[in-house]
Every structure is written in structure tokens, then in C-alpha cells.
Scaffold this active site. Structure first.
Site, PDB file in Angstrom:
ATOM      1  N   ASP A 280      51.277  40.568  45.070  1.00 48.48           N
ATOM      2  CA  ASP A 280      51.673  41.904  44.634  1.00 48.48           C
ATOM      3  C   ASP A 280      52.126  42.762  45.813  1.00 48.48           C
ATOM      4  OD1 ASP A 280      51.787  42.208  41.953  1.00 48.48           O
ATOM      5  OD2 ASP A 280      49.988  43.428  41.742  1.00 48.48           O
ATOM      6  N   ASP A 433      36.739  43.275  36.898  1.00 48.05           N
ATOM      7  CA  ASP A 433      35.806  42.157  36.857  1.00 48.05           C
ATOM      8  C   ASP A 433      34.572  42.490  36.021  1.00 48.05           C
ATOM      9  OD1 ASP A 433      34.984  44.089  38.622  1.00 48.05           O
ATOM     10  OD2 ASP A 433      34.915  42.789  40.372  1.00 48.05           O
TER      11      ASP A 433
END
Length: 699
Positions: A280, A433
Site C-alpha cells: 500500500d 484485527d
């Protein structure tokens, strides 16, 4: 010469000492005595009756004194050198004028709203100026004769004092005492009592977790896969399912080579594994470097692909979500995720994936982190204490007893079916997460934590990087709590699991802990020095925190000498954690701040050994046409490296340092010993952190 064993003799020689350096490591320094004049006299001589109780020889005493003086001078020199270095560092900080209010250009990352950020600092400044004014007032009253050994004596003194007042100051101070007794002390004492109750509840929770960890060690409980894998022969009884390995990264050119190399060296059939490098990065130099690294490993036969998003939305969650939408993902059963600084061992998959065999309810296998730079500086040592407790105690106990814990975002293997059943990756918080772990738990999936499987990574070495990491880790859970609370209440899991998720996982460990830590020790305790009618017991200030710090440091016994700095540093970090918790809970401007933690690219010992064994790496360039492009990349890298890093001054920490030091000065007037020492050392801790003297130092 062998050492003498006649240590039981009543008399000893009085000769001149000689210091001899021996080569034998068992006897590095030996002290031998030269014969004195008495040794050459015959037995029975009248000279043998001379007095032998005169003490040591004057020359021997002189040498002892000189050695002790030399040692003392060395200690003084070391202390003076350290103090001069500290003063020079402070002078550089003040001269540079860089503070935490200065924004760095971090492309593609949200900046914290300065208006929202300044509100918290303004509140701290109000308390600081109020404490300074009250200290001046109290010192003036002290010299006017208002001496009290205990807070309750002030009210008794006022009741017994005559109605007439000698001067204006005494009249004003007596009214101030009456005002704080009637109006300030009760609410402050009520708030202090509430925080003490929360403190005790959290301490009991911490104690129960430690007892659970001791029970696991005593009974030698550990997850055992139903399929045994011979790690030496590589025989896994034919169980080698299709595994997708994902390495999300963003502008992390310091560590990309290590993670890609470690994943390409995973011991798994090449036909059953695919490595996705999910880049990214918005820096074209970093993109080209990572592309070249992937191309090099493809030429060496690794099954690896490079992916770069054009529309970079959603940070890490968006990156993972985009990768899972690839058409070939349907051919894979499991996905292993490693951040850019993680270096899994070659047998990682062989020690984690077999746990899924014949266990269809298992959704996640999480490995433990280990750190290649844990001894780099004081900051990394203190982080190691915190994270060792997190993995050894919190994750392991929750995994063994309730099969649920928060996914750590990396060094874990997911069943792809569990991810899809839970709704996949969502970009709604900065803790994707934990989000996917909670949703999977609500769907009934179970988790396993492997404490004996480690994956090496890096700890942030600078306070700036650590502070931003902690802000994200403590604001995200509060965002998630607001969003998933209705889903938890409506879910079909048992009432016990709902209670554990709401009250223990979110409220106690993510909200109450930073709240009482900051409020009790950084606000209430200093205020009780100026409103002494509201008291905090000594066991709250000293004994219980010391006991909890001792329990926290047990998983890393080598860090025991740092138990006091750890206690002080945890209270210091409560400022950042409290600010982050409030931002996430009320959706303030800094709640969605995402900053990639800076890495230094340190290699582990295993990497160094492998580099020596393999020899020089092959040339990165794949063809002659890339030579000019690579030269341009190297030039850009050199220009980028000229941008020097710098240390900062942290205004909130400095303001709290002066607040605590002011309160410690006030405690001297009331002769509160243990409170004085706690406030003094806690104020010094805030001062060191505020001047950025605890982490990486940039010359």
C-alpha cells in the site's frame, strides 16, 4: 600460586600487599602479602614478643584508602558525565523547539485534529496553574504558623480557635480551609473511593489471570494438534492444505526484505502455498524496491505475487479485504498474515496448521511474538515487560480456558471459512484485527494460542512511534465497543461469554484500566495534597501497584531490575491511553488517526547466520534495462536519508510533570512521606518522557 586455606589461623602476616592479575578466570585478582621483618627472626627471639595487635601496616592502609578513593572518583566521574549528557540533551530539546504539536508530513495518513488535541492539554494546564497558586498560598500559610501534622487537625484547630482573627491572611486562609472541608473534600473523596474500587477490581482480575497462568504451567497444559508432524523429516501425515500467506505493508522499506525472505523460506510444498505481497506504499521508490524483491524471489522459484492498490481506502483492513477478493483465493483453505517486520521461522506453518485438522470449530491459531531489539534501550525493555505479560498470561489463559482472545493482527493463521462467515475485513475501526476476532467469537468460532511458537518482530525504539502505536491500540477498542455492543447483546452465545466480552474484555481491560490509572495517580493524588481532607491510603499509592508490577514482570524475569521504572512508566503512558480512550469512545478527531509504526530494520541472529551461510545475495537487477531505473532509485534513497530524525518535547507530559512535582513540594508541608516519594519520582518520570529522553536519541 594457589590460594591459602589457613583462614582459621588466629594471626596473619602484616606484610606489604601486592596486587597480581592472574590469567585464570577463576582467580582474576589475587592479593598476596610480602614477608615482613618478623618472618626473618628466629623462634624464641625477644623480638617475636612485640605487640602484634597494632592493626594493619600503615602502607597497606594507605593503598586501601587510595583504591577506595580511586573507585569513588570513578563513580563521581561517571555520574558527572551522565548528568552533563542529560543536560546537553535537554538543552538540545529546548533549543530545537520541536513539540508534539508540530505535524510531520505523513502522506496518506490522517492527522490528529489540533482543536480536539488541545482540549485535553488545556485541562491539564488548568490543574497545573491551580496547583502552583495553591502551593504559593500554602507555603505562605506555613510560614504564618499553620503547621499541621495530619489533615484532620486543621478542622479541629478551626473549631477551637477564638472568634477574633489577627489579620486578613489568617481570615482568608481559615475560610479557604472551611470551604475545602465542606465543598471540595467530599466529592474528591467520593471520586477517589470510586477509582480505588475500580483499581481493586482490576487488580483482582490481574491476580486471577496470573493464577491461571501458574495453573497452566503446573499442569503443563498446552494445545496439542490431532495430527502429529515430524519437524525434522517434514512428514505431516500427508496434511498439507492450501495456505495463502499475506504480507501487508505500507512505506516500510526498512523491513520488507526480511519479511519477504522469511515467508519465501517457509517449509511447505510450493504447490500448496501462495505468498501475496500487499503493498500500500504511496512512495514510488519503495514500490519499485518491493517489486524488484518479489521479482527476484519469483526467479528463484518462489510462488509469490505483488499487489498494489490504486484506491487505497480503509488502511490495513481495506488492503486485506481487497486481497481476499481475488478469484484464486477460493482455492485456498487457510490464510497466514504477517506484518512487514515479522520474520516467521521455516517451520511456522508445520507447527500451526495441523491444529485445524479434524477441528472444524477452530477459526484462528495465534502465535506469540518475540523481539529482536528488546534490549536496545530502556523503552524497548519496558515494552518487552508489557507484551510478555500480554502473551504469556492474558492470551494464553484466555485461549486455554475460554477459547477466545483478541487477534493480534499478525503471526496468526485463519480458516478462510471463518473469515467469510464473520463478514470479512471491515474498515470501520483502526483495530481491524480485534473487530474480526469479536465477530468470529459471536459466530461460535474457537481460537487457540500457541505460547511455544514464536515469530520475531521489532519494537518501536522511539517514544514518538510508540506513542502513536498506543494511541491507535487504545482508541480503536472503544470505537469497536460502541459499534458491536448491540451485536453482542443480540448474539446467540451464552450469557457468561457475553458478560466476559462486555465487562472483562472491553470495559475492565480497555476502558477502566486507562481511566483509573490516569485519574487516580495523575489527577486525584496531586489534588489530595492541596485538599488534604480527602486522603489516599498508602497501600493504594505504593503496596498494591508494587505488587501488580511484580506480577507483570514475572513472565520476563530478566527485566526484574526495571520493576520501578516499569511502574512509573506505565503511569506515565496513562496520559496517552486515557486520551486515546476518550477519543475512541466519543468519536473525536484523533480516533481515526492511523500512523504506520516506524521500523529500524534490525535483523535477528538467525538472519545474520543465514546471510553468512548463503554468502552474498544475487544482484537485484533483473535485466540491463533496469540499471538506470535502479540508479535513480538509489539517488532518491540517498536524498531521503538526509532528512534527519529528531526528538520532540511533549507538552502534556511536561505539564503533568510540573503538576506532580508541585504536589510533591506541597506534601512536604504535611509530612506525608510515601506520597512525597511517589509524586517526586512519578514527576521525574513524566519529565524524562516529556523531554523525550527515554527512547531513541538522535544527535
Amino acid at each position: 600460586m594457589a590460594p591459602s586455606f589457613d583462614w582459621w589461623a588466629k594471626e596473619s602476616h602484616r606484610g606489604t600487599p601486592v596486587v597480581v592479575k592472574m590469567e585464570n578466570p577463576n582467580w582474576s585478582i589475587a592479593e598476596l602479602e610480602a614477608p615482613s621483618d618478623d618472618d626473618f627472626l628466629l623462634a624464641g627471639s625477644p623480638h617475636t614478643n612485640r605487640d602484634k595487635g597494632r592493626g594493619k601496616n600503615a602502607r597497606q592502609l594507605t593503598w586501601v584508602l587510595l583504591l577506595k578513593a580511586h573507585k569513588a572518583a570513578g563513580c563521581l566521574t561517571s555520574i558527572a558525565s551522565a548528568m552533563l549528557g542529560l543536560a546537553a540533551a535537554v538543552r538540545r530539546r529546548v533549543a530545537s523547539g520541536r513539540t508534539d504539536t508540530d505535524n510531520d508530513s505523513t502522506g496518506g495518513m490522517e492527522q490528529e485534529n489540533q482543536t480536539v488535541k488541545s482540549r485535553f492539554y488545556s485541562c491539564i494546564k488548568v490543574f497545573l496553574w491551580l496547583s502552583v497558586v495553591l502551593l504559593v498560598f500554602e507555603v505562605a500559610a506555613y510560614f504564618k504558623g499553620w503547621h499541621f501534622g495530619a489533615p484532620h487537625l486543621e478542622f479541629q484547630y478551626l473549631l477551637k480557635a477564638p472568634y477574633g482573627v489577627k489579620d486578613i491572611f489568617n481570615s482568608f486562609y481559615s475560610r479557604w480551609v472551611m470551604f475545602r472541608v465542606e465543598y471540595l473534600a467530599p466529592p474528591l473523596q467520593l471520586l477517589a473511593s470510586a477509582c480505588i474500587v475500580l483499581f481493586l477490581i482490576q487488580s483482582v482480575d490481574r491476580l486471577l489471570l496470573c493464577l491461571g497462568c501458574f495453573w497452566i504451567r503446573f499442569k503443563k497444559i498446552k494445545p496439542v494438534p490431532k495430527v502429529t508432524v515430524d519437524l525434522e523429516s517434514g512428514d505431516g501425515n500427508g496434511y498439507f492444505p492450501m495456505v495463502l500467506v499475506q504480507i501487508p505493508m505500507c512505506n516500510e522499506k526498512e523491513v520488507y526484505q526480511q519479511s519477504i525472505a522469511a515467508c519465501c523460506n517457509l517449509d511447505w510444498p510450493k504447490s500448496n502455498i501462495l505468498i501475496q505481497v500487499l503493498d500500500d506504499s504511496d512512495d514510488p521508490v519503495t514500490q519499485l524496491l518491493i517489486k524488484e524483491e518479489v521479482t527476484k524471489w519469483q526467479q528463484e522459484g518462489a510462488h509469490i505475487v505483488y499487489r498494489h492498490r490504486v484506491i487505497r481506502d480503509g488502511y490495513k483492513a481495506g488492503n486485506l479485504k481487497s486481497a481476499m477478493n481475488c478469484s484464486y483465493v477460493k482455492d485456498y483453505e487457510f490464510v497466514a498474515i504477517f506484518d512487514a517486520d515479522f520474520q516467521p521461522t521455516p517451520d511456522f506453518l508445520k507447527r500451526t496448521v495441523p491444529h485445524f485438522k479434524d477441528n472444524e470449530e477452530l477459526g484462528l491459531v495465534q502465535a506469540r511474538w518475540s523481539f529482536v531489539n528488546k534490549d536496545e534501550n530502556l523503552l524497548t525493555r519496558l515494552q518487552n515487560v508489557n507484551l510478555s505479560f500480554h502473551f504469556e498470561v492474558e492470551q494464553q489463559v484466555n485461549g486455554i480456558f475460554i477459547n477466545f482472545f483478541g487477534f493480534n493482527g499478525t503471526a496468526g493463521v485463519w480458516r478462510i471459512k471463518a473469515l467469510e462467515d464473520s463478514g470479512g475485513w471491515l474498515e470501520r475501526t483502526t483495530v481491524e484485527d480485534m473487530d474480526i476476532a469479536v465477530r468470529a467469537h459471536l459466530k461460535g468460532w474457537k481460537f487457540i494460542f500457541l505460547n511455544d511458537v514464536e515469530c520475531q518482530c521489532e519494537l518501536p525504539e522511539s517514544y514518538e512511534a510508540y506513542r502513536k502505536q498506543q494511541h491507535r491500540w487504545h482508541s480503536g477498542p472503544m470505537q469497536l465497543f460502541r459499534l458491536c455492543l448491540p451485536d453482542v447483546i443480540r448474539s446467540k452465545i451464552s450469557i457468561g461469554k457475553k458478560a466476559n466480552l462486555i465487562f472483562l474484555f472491553f470495559l475492565l481491560r480497555k476502558l477502566i484500566l486507562p481511566f483509573y490509572s490516569f485519574t487516580l495517580f495523575c489527577i486525584i493524588l496531586p489534588m489530595t495534597m492541596f485538599v488534604p481532607e480527602a486522603e489516599l491510603p498508602s497501600w493504594v499509592v505504593c503496596y498494591i501497584p508494587a505488587t501488580m508490577s511484580f506480577l507483570n514482570i514475572l513472565p520476563s524475569p530478566k527485566s526484574f531490575p526495571f520493576i520501578v521504572p516499569y511502574l512509573l512508566f506505565e503511569n506515565t503512558m496513562s496520559v496517552t491511553k486515557f486520551n486515546a480512550m476518550i477519543s475512541g469512545l466519543f468519536q473525536l478527531g484523533s480516533a481515526y488517526e492511523w500512523v504506520v509504526t516506524k521500523k529500524s530494520g534490525r535483523s535477528s541472529e538467525g538472519d545474520l547466520v543465514s546471510l553468512v551461510a548463503k554468502g552474498p545475495k544475487p544482484h537485484r537487477g533483473g535485466s540491463e534495462t533496469n540499471i538506470g531505473e535502479m540508479e535513480e532509485i538509489l539517488l532518491k534513497e540517498q536524498k531521503a536519508s538526509r532528512k534527519k530524525k529528531h526528538n520532540r518535547i511533549y507538552t502534556k507530559e511536561l505539564a503533568l510533570a510540573f503538576l506532580l512535582l508541585t504536589a510533591s513540594a506541597r506534601s512536604l508541608l504535611s509530612a506525608q512521606g510515601i506520597h512525597f516519594y511517589f509524586l517526586l519520582f512519578q514527576g521525574i518520570s513524566f519529565l524524562l518522557v516529556g523531554l523525550d529522553l527515554i527512547g531513541e536519541q538522535v544527535e
